[in-house]
Design a protein around this motif. Structure first.
Motif, PDB file in Angstrom:
ATOM      1  N   ALA A  53      -4.317   2.272  -0.630  1.00 14.05           N
ATOM      2  CA  ALA A  53      -3.758   2.806  -1.877  1.00 14.05           C
ATOM      3  C   ALA A  53      -4.894   3.210  -2.802  1.00 14.05           C
ATOM      4  CB  ALA A  53      -2.860   1.771  -2.556  1.00 14.05           C
ATOM      5  N   GLY A  73       0.839  -1.182   0.000  1.00 16.67           N
ATOM      6  CA  GLY A  73       0.000   0.000   0.000  1.00 16.67           C
ATOM      7  C   GLY A  73       0.880   1.239   0.000  1.00 16.67           C
ATOM      8  N   THR A 114       0.528   3.142   4.942  1.00 17.26           N
ATOM      9  CA  THR A 114       0.498   1.967   5.822  1.00 17.26           C
ATOM     10  C   THR A 114       0.625   2.385   7.280  1.00 17.26           C
ATOM     11  OG1 THR A 114       2.902   1.629   5.747  1.00 17.26           O
ATOM     12  CG2 THR A 114       1.584   0.545   4.041  1.00 17.26           C
ATOM     13  N   ARG A 126      -3.019  -1.285   5.261  1.00 14.99           N
ATOM     14  CA  ARG A 126      -2.543  -0.767   3.977  1.00 14.99           C
ATOM     15  C   ARG A 126      -3.671  -0.066   3.238  1.00 14.99           C
ATOM     16  NH1 ARG A 126      -0.967  -6.721   2.057  1.00 14.99           N
ATOM     17  NH2 ARG A 126      -3.083  -6.936   2.868  1.00 14.99           N
ATOM     18  N   ALA A 169      -3.510  -4.197  -1.502  1.00 19.13           N
ATOM     19  CA  ALA A 169      -2.964  -2.889  -1.133  1.00 19.13           C
ATOM     20  C   ALA A 169      -3.937  -2.061  -0.316  1.00 19.13           C
ATOM     21  CB  ALA A 169      -2.579  -2.114  -2.397  1.00 19.13           C
ATOM     22  N   ASN A 170      -5.123  -2.598  -0.031  1.00 14.88           N
ATOM     23  CA  ASN A 170      -6.153  -1.830   0.679  1.00 14.88           C
ATOM     24  C   ASN A 170      -6.856  -2.700   1.720  1.00 14.88           C
ATOM     25  OD1 ASN A 170      -6.536   0.947  -0.909  1.00 14.88           O
ATOM     26  ND2 ASN A 170      -6.071  -0.662  -2.380  1.00 14.88           N
TER      27      ASN A 170
END
Length: 310
Positions: A101, A87, A90, A99, A108-109
């Motif tokens: 993004a 991400g 973070t 994380r 990433a999330n």
């Protein structure tokens, strides 16, 4: 000695004599690690252990053999995989890795729980909800299973729902069956150019601006492609962390499928990666991809599921 050139790159155990020839009672010791060299000229073998590279004279070897690779646990592999797909924003809550993004991709999330959050569960969940709300995102957990089964049950008891998931496949690189193909060469760059990005359609859609930031966000990302006559035929992204290659963003131009481009791309990417093993993720419903990877020598390591708040 029972080691052969085909054992280079694999884990071995070497028993050697530790005492001199005049010792009344010889003493022995074992060296466990990766065989990195068989030197016929110097009559020695070189084994990489977690702390050093050990040079062992053939004359001192009592026995030696190849052994199975060390089994990496689910959470350990996900920790390594998180280094390759990060991400952009973070935070740590104890052993939980939060994380974000911009909402692009689940990995990433989401929260990756690699240990205890350090506070009571309900307090930790409130922190997660607030943290993601501050970023305009829904709270989401990535739960490697079976390692986080207890947490999954606790989330379900609180109304969280199992939304979707993926299979994680792994292989030792030296054991993969990657056939040679008469295809254009694989090129790897440190940045994704416009053609590479145009060829990548995450879940069938064009990439948002934040995607480029996520794709670049790794220690040593590589962007592999196969091109012919000015056209990009196949792409993938690779990262290398702690001896593992992570393969992501695999895509083949629909007009050029069934030519072996995916395996050709994989072979080219792994050939230039300084690593012993490889992991990748695929959706459980993608039976064609699973069959291809299993034919090459991949096996299922674990699964992970995404849990969202009700």
């Amino acid at each position: 000695m029972s080691l052969h050139p085909t054992d280079v790159g694999h884990r071995v155990v070497v028993r050697r004599v530790l005492t001199g020839p005049d010792a009344e009672r010889p003493q022995f010791g074992d060296v466990l690690g990766e065989l990195i060299e068989l030197d016929a000229e110097r009559q020695c073998v070189v084994v990489r252990t977690p702390t050093a590279e050990v040079v062992i004279s053939v004359a001192d070897i009592v026995a030696a053999k190849r052994i199975p690779p060390r089994r990496v646990k689910d959470l350990e592999l996900e920790r390594i995989a998180a280094l390759g797909w990060r991400g952009s924003d973070t935070e740590q809550l104890g052993g939980w890795h939060l994380r974000a993004a911009g909402g692009w991709t689940g990995r990433a999330n989401s929260v990756l729980p690699l240990g205890d959050p350090g506070v009571p569960l309900d307090e930790a969940l409130n922190f997660v909800r607030s943290w993601y709300a501050d970023r305009g995102l829904p709270p989401l957990f990535q739960l490697p299973l079976p390692a986080t089964r207890r947490l999954a049950r606790s989330l379900e008891e609180r109304g969280w729902r199992d939304l979707r998931g993926a299979l994680v496949l792994t292989a030792e690189i030296a054991d993969l069956r990657l056939p040679a193909r008469d295809l254009p060469p694989v090129t790897i760059t440190g940045e994704p150019d416009a053609d590479w990005l145009a060829a990548y359609h995450y879940r069938g859609t064009a990439l948002p601006d934040v995607a480029v930031e996520v794709l670049r966000n790794a220690a040593t990302p590589g962007f592999a492609s196969v091109r012919q006559d000015g056209r990009t035929l196949a792409i993938c992204r690779l990262t290398v962390d702690e001896g593992w290659v992570g393969i992501t963003a695999v895509e083949v131009d629909p007009a050029h499928r069934r030519r072996g481009l995916a395996t050709h791309l994989l072979a080219g990417a792994l050939d230039r990666a300084d690593a012993h093993s490889v992991y990748l993720q695929t959706e459980p419903e993608n039976t064609a991809a699973r069959a291809m990877y299993e034919k090459l020598g991949f096996t299922q390591h674990h699964v992970y599921r995404y849990y969202g708040a009700a």
